[in-house]
Design a protein around this motif. Structure first.
Motif, PDB file in Angstrom:
ATOM      1  N   ALA A 156       0.862  -1.192   0.000  1.00 41.94           N
ATOM      2  CA  ALA A 156       0.000   0.000   0.000  1.00 41.94           C
ATOM      3  C   ALA A 156       0.891   1.231   0.000  1.00 41.94           C
ATOM      4  CB  ALA A 156      -0.888   0.011   1.246  1.00 41.94           C
ATOM      5  N   ARG A 157       0.321   2.336  -0.453  1.00 41.45           N
ATOM      6  CA  ARG A 157       0.987   3.622  -0.250  1.00 41.45           C
ATOM      7  C   ARG A 157       0.372   4.191   1.023  1.00 41.45           C
ATOM      8  NH1 ARG A 157       3.795   4.188  -5.012  1.00 41.45           N
ATOM      9  NH2 ARG A 157       2.804   3.251  -6.828  1.00 41.45           N
ATOM     10  N   CYS A 158       1.196   4.778   1.899  1.00 39.44           N
ATOM     11  CA  CYS A 158       0.702   5.166   3.222  1.00 39.44           C
ATOM     12  C   CYS A 158       1.068   6.616   3.546  1.00 39.44           C
ATOM     13  CB  CYS A 158       1.268   4.205   4.273  1.00 39.44           C
ATOM     14  SG  CYS A 158       0.719   4.550   5.944  1.00 39.44           S
ATOM     15  N   GLY A 173      12.714  -2.303  -4.354  1.00 39.67           N
ATOM     16  CA  GLY A 173      11.652  -3.054  -5.043  1.00 39.67           C
ATOM     17  C   GLY A 173      10.788  -2.099  -5.830  1.00 39.67           C
ATOM     18  N   THR A 174      11.044  -1.985  -7.108  1.00 38.95           N
ATOM     19  CA  THR A 174      10.225  -1.130  -7.978  1.00 38.95           C
ATOM     20  C   THR A 174      10.520  -1.468  -9.429  1.00 38.95           C
ATOM     21  OG1 THR A 174       9.892   1.115  -8.814  1.00 38.95           O
ATOM     22  CG2 THR A 174      11.971   0.723  -7.719  1.00 38.95           C
ATOM     23  N   ILE A 175       9.472  -1.425 -10.255  1.00 43.85           N
ATOM     24  CA  ILE A 175       9.711  -1.687 -11.684  1.00 43.85           C
ATOM     25  C   ILE A 175      10.394  -0.489 -12.357  1.00 43.85           C
ATOM     26  CG2 ILE A 175       7.727  -3.236 -11.855  1.00 43.85           C
ATOM     27  CD1 ILE A 175       6.352  -0.911 -13.508  1.00 43.85           C
ATOM     28  N   ASP A 176      10.453   0.649 -11.644  1.00 44.00           N
ATOM     29  CA  ASP A 176      10.974   1.873 -12.276  1.00 44.00           C
ATOM     30  C   ASP A 176      12.501   1.906 -12.401  1.00 44.00           C
ATOM     31  OD1 ASP A 176       8.366   2.720 -12.395  1.00 44.00           O
ATOM     32  OD2 ASP A 176       8.502   4.088 -10.684  1.00 44.00           O
ATOM     33  N   ASN A 177      13.202   1.168 -11.571  1.00 46.88           N
ATOM     34  CA  ASN A 177      14.670   1.187 -11.522  1.00 46.88           C
ATOM     35  C   ASN A 177      15.228   2.600 -11.424  1.00 46.88           C
ATOM     36  OD1 ASN A 177      17.256   0.256 -11.389  1.00 46.88           O
ATOM     37  ND2 ASN A 177      17.385  -0.471 -13.513  1.00 46.88           N
ATOM     38  N   VAL A 179       4.578   3.358 -21.382  1.00 42.55           N
ATOM     39  CA  VAL A 179       5.027   2.446 -20.321  1.00 42.55           C
ATOM     40  C   VAL A 179       5.042   3.226 -19.010  1.00 42.55           C
ATOM     41  CG1 VAL A 179       6.414   1.055 -21.909  1.00 42.55           C
ATOM     42  CG2 VAL A 179       7.507   2.892 -20.623  1.00 42.55           C
ATOM     43  N   MET A 180       5.154   2.514 -17.886  1.00 41.14           N
ATOM     44  CA  MET A 180       5.104   3.201 -16.589  1.00 41.14           C
ATOM     45  C   MET A 180       6.368   4.025 -16.347  1.00 41.14           C
ATOM     46  SD  MET A 180       3.127   0.921 -13.794  1.00 41.14           S
ATOM     47  CE  MET A 180       1.375   1.153 -13.615  1.00 41.14           C
ATOM     48  N   GLY A 181       6.285   4.897 -15.398  1.00 42.26           N
ATOM     49  CA  GLY A 181       7.418   5.757 -15.037  1.00 42.26           C
ATOM     50  C   GLY A 181       6.938   7.193 -14.904  1.00 42.26           C
ATOM     51  N   ARG A 182       6.491   7.517 -13.685  1.00 39.30           N
ATOM     52  CA  ARG A 182       5.951   8.856 -13.458  1.00 39.30           C
ATOM     53  C   ARG A 182       7.060   9.896 -13.501  1.00 39.30           C
ATOM     54  NH1 ARG A 182       1.292   7.952  -9.613  1.00 39.30           N
ATOM     55  NH2 ARG A 182       2.895   7.087  -8.264  1.00 39.30           N
ATOM     56  N   ASN A 183       8.177   9.541 -12.845  1.00 41.17           N
ATOM     57  CA  ASN A 183       9.246  10.540 -12.741  1.00 41.17           C
ATOM     58  C   ASN A 183      10.510  10.127 -13.459  1.00 41.17           C
ATOM     59  OD1 ASN A 183       7.680  12.133 -10.907  1.00 41.17           O
ATOM     60  ND2 ASN A 183       8.079  10.517  -9.398  1.00 41.17           N
ATOM     61  N   ALA A 200       7.255   7.385 -21.742  1.00 41.20           N
ATOM     62  CA  ALA A 200       7.128   7.154 -20.286  1.00 41.20           C
ATOM     63  C   ALA A 200       5.940   7.962 -19.803  1.00 41.20           C
ATOM     64  CB  ALA A 200       8.399   7.594 -19.579  1.00 41.20           C
ATOM     65  N   GLU A 201       5.122   7.389 -18.923  1.00 41.09           N
ATOM     66  CA  GLU A 201       3.842   8.036 -18.566  1.00 41.09           C
ATOM     67  C   GLU A 201       3.976   9.469 -18.073  1.00 41.09           C
ATOM     68  OE1 GLU A 201       3.632   5.702 -14.298  1.00 41.09           O
ATOM     69  OE2 GLU A 201       1.779   6.547 -15.048  1.00 41.09           O
ATOM     70  N   GLY A 202       5.119   9.779 -17.369  1.00 38.85           N
ATOM     71  CA  GLY A 202       5.311  11.133 -16.858  1.00 38.85           C
ATOM     72  C   GLY A 202       4.281  11.485 -15.793  1.00 38.85           C
ATOM     73  N   GLY A 245       0.032   0.183 -18.912  1.00 35.00           N
ATOM     74  CA  GLY A 245      -0.525   0.215 -17.548  1.00 35.00           C
ATOM     75  C   GLY A 245      -0.026  -0.884 -16.626  1.00 35.00           C
ATOM     76  N   HIS A 246      -0.932  -1.337 -15.771  1.00 34.58           N
ATOM     77  CA  HIS A 246      -0.507  -2.211 -14.667  1.00 34.58           C
ATOM     78  C   HIS A 246      -0.143  -3.630 -15.083  1.00 34.58           C
ATOM     79  CE1 HIS A 246      -2.044   1.182 -12.376  1.00 34.58           C
ATOM     80  NE2 HIS A 246      -1.360   0.710 -11.358  1.00 34.58           N
ATOM     81  N   ILE A 247      -0.350  -4.007 -16.341  1.00 34.55           N
ATOM     82  CA  ILE A 247       0.154  -5.347 -16.715  1.00 34.55           C
ATOM     83  C   ILE A 247       1.666  -5.404 -16.480  1.00 34.55           C
ATOM     84  CG2 ILE A 247      -1.629  -5.916 -18.444  1.00 34.55           C
ATOM     85  CD1 ILE A 247       0.615  -5.476 -20.571  1.00 34.55           C
ATOM     86  N   GLN A 248       2.322  -4.224 -16.517  1.00 36.27           N
ATOM     87  CA  GLN A 248       3.782  -4.209 -16.318  1.00 36.27           C
ATOM     88  C   GLN A 248       4.176  -4.541 -14.891  1.00 36.27           C
ATOM     89  OE1 GLN A 248       5.304  -0.429 -18.644  1.00 36.27           O
ATOM     90  NE2 GLN A 248       3.158  -0.249 -18.110  1.00 36.27           N
ATOM     91  N   ARG A 249       3.251  -4.399 -13.964  1.00 40.00           N
ATOM     92  CA  ARG A 249       3.596  -4.650 -12.559  1.00 40.00           C
ATOM     93  C   ARG A 249       3.333  -6.093 -12.154  1.00 40.00           C
ATOM     94  NH1 ARG A 249       2.217   0.507  -9.670  1.00 40.00           N
ATOM     95  NH2 ARG A 249       0.931  -0.708  -8.282  1.00 40.00           N
ATOM     96  N   GLY A 250       2.477  -6.775 -12.937  1.00 39.70           N
ATOM     97  CA  GLY A 250       2.112  -8.122 -12.519  1.00 39.70           C
ATOM     98  C   GLY A 250       2.907  -9.195 -13.240  1.00 39.70           C
TER      99      GLY A 250
HETATM  100  O1  F6P Z   1       6.485   3.218  -8.789  1.00 44.64           O
HETATM  101  C1  F6P Z   1       5.971   2.186  -9.539  1.00 44.64           C
HETATM  102  C2  F6P Z   1       4.841   2.665 -10.426  1.00 44.64           C
HETATM  103  O2  F6P Z   1       4.367   1.544 -11.141  1.00 44.64           O
HETATM  104  C3  F6P Z   1       5.170   3.806 -11.379  1.00 44.64           C
HETATM  105  O3  F6P Z   1       5.846   3.410 -12.537  1.00 44.64           O
HETATM  106  C4  F6P Z   1       3.794   4.344 -11.663  1.00 44.64           C
HETATM  107  O4  F6P Z   1       3.885   5.685 -12.058  1.00 44.64           O
HETATM  108  C5  F6P Z   1       3.107   4.198 -10.336  1.00 44.64           C
HETATM  109  O5  F6P Z   1       3.767   3.158  -9.651  1.00 44.64           O
HETATM  110  C6  F6P Z   1       1.633   3.896 -10.421  1.00 44.64           C
HETATM  111  O6  F6P Z   1       1.136   3.789  -9.133  1.00 44.64           O
HETATM  112  P1  F6P Z   1      -0.328   3.292  -8.754  1.00 44.64           P
HETATM  113  O7  F6P Z   1      -0.417   1.841  -9.068  1.00 44.64           O
HETATM  114  O8  F6P Z   1      -0.433   3.557  -7.296  1.00 44.64           O
HETATM  115  O9  F6P Z   1      -1.254   4.098  -9.587  1.00 44.64           O
END
Ligand code: F6P
Length: 334
Positions: A83-85, A137-141, A181-185, A235-237, A263-268
């Motif tokens: 979770a994010r807290c 632990g993050t897909i962002d590296n 692809v993911m990567g906010r920052n 990158a999503e930015g 989207g989230h397929i990259q996390r699973g």
């Molecule tokens: O930090 C990992 C990450 O997948 C980022 O690449 C992405 O911007 C963010 O989390 C998305 O977070 P959430 O799943 O909380 O929307």
């Protein structure tokens, strides 16, 4: 395989807690398993905390035994949940968390997560004195001090698998695709995915996007006969709807790119072999670092060796995209 540090045991622990925090990443389960099995080897009890710092604040944890972590090395996500807290951003809640651990006689905390989670871990250690070890632990590296993070390799391969499929249809229909692809920052994932997918262009948050330049590049490759179809990795930015906005702006230049948000397929999904080995080693070595008296560090990888990185450095420094890598990416899709 990594060069592993040789560490002397100078401390004893009877029990420690472990949690996963922030966005989940494939390989987190392997890291938990590595830490639990290594701790049991040293007769240390490990409490598995549910839902990251949120669960810690609710005292939601229980001891894990060897079979608690059986049959999870191959599973994506995190069986401890994540979770994010935002609550953990306050000194008061970190003091409450320390209290909860102390009441249970838990002497140290292992945190698996991204830079936000590890920043929380650092503040927790600084304010309460409870030893903390972080694992990246993050897909962002995008974490300073380590060239690799748990989940990055799997996410890259998941995105590549999708893009290879998109490439087939882009080619058949002579279309351009903007693939987000993911990567906010950070553009680490985008850059690596872009190079490996042979993308025609890669757009990352580290560099301002110039639509005129993007359009010009598309026109140039079209004229040279190379560009009737193509993949632009974005990158999503941190601006909402970035990729759809780029598509709209390109329409004004006569292009009608299709948009695909991965989207989230990259996390699973099942962690790659690489991520399983990385996570297992980092999880196991986290215990060795604790026993060797280390605290307030992240266990990372540098030049093929497992290293300790002060958590303070993660807050002070930012990991930058390697300009040489971006240069190569540019050269490859000329
Ligand atoms: O930090 C990992 C990450 O997948 C980022 O690449 C992405 O911007 C963010 O989390 C998305 O977070 P959430 O799943 O909380 O929307």
């Amino acid at each position: 395989m990594y060069n592993l540090p040789s560490l002397d045991v100078v401390k004893t622990f009877s029990s420690v807690a472990i949690l996963t925090s922030g966005g989940d990443a494939p390989g987190m389960n392997a890291a938990i398993r590595g830490a639990v099995r290594s701790a049991l080897h040293h007769n240390i009890t490990v409490y598995g905390v549910q839902r990251g710092f949120s669960g810690l604040l609710q005292d939601d944890m229980e001891p894990l035994n060897s079979s608690s972590v059986s049959n999870i090395v191959q599973r994506g996500g995190t069986f401890l949940k994540s979770a994010r807290c935002p609550e953990f951003h306050t000194t008061e809640s970190r003091a409450l968390a320390a209290n909860i651990l102390q009441r249970r006689g838990i002497e140290a905390l292992i945190v698996i997560g991204g830079d936000g989670s590890l920043t929380g871990a650092h503040l927790f250690e600084e304010e309460t004195g409870i030893p903390v070890i972080g694992l990246p632990g993050t897909i962002d590296n995008d974490i300073f001090g380590t060239e690799d993070t748990i989940g990055f390799d799997t996410a890259m391969n998941t995105a590549l698998d999708a893009i290879d499929r998109i490439r087939d249809t882009a080619d058949s229909h002579e279309r351009h695709f903007l693939v987000e692809v993911m990567g906010r920052n950070s553009g680490f994932l985008a850059t690596h995915v872009g190079i490996a997918a042979g993308a025609e262009m890669i757009l990352v948050p580290e560099h301002a996007i110039n639509i005129e330049e993007v359009a010009l590049q598309l026109v140039t490759s079209h004229r040279s006969g190379m560009g009737s179809s193509g993949i632009i990795v974005v990158a999503e930015g941190n601006k909402p709807d970035l990729t759809h906005n780029i598509a709209q702006q390109l329409q004004q230049h006569g292009f009608t790119p299709h948009v695909s948000i991965l989207g989230h397929i990259q996390r699973g999904g099942t962690p790659s072999g690489h991520d399983r080995v990385l996570a297992s080693c980092l999880g196991a070595i986290a215990i060795d670092f604790l026993l060797a008296g280390y605290s307030d560090i992240m266990v990372g990888v540098s030049d093929g060796a497992v290293v300790d990185v002060p958590l303070d450095d993660l807050i002070r420094y930012r990991k930058g995209l390697d300009p040489e890598l971006l240069k190569i990416a540019l050269q490859l899709h000329k």
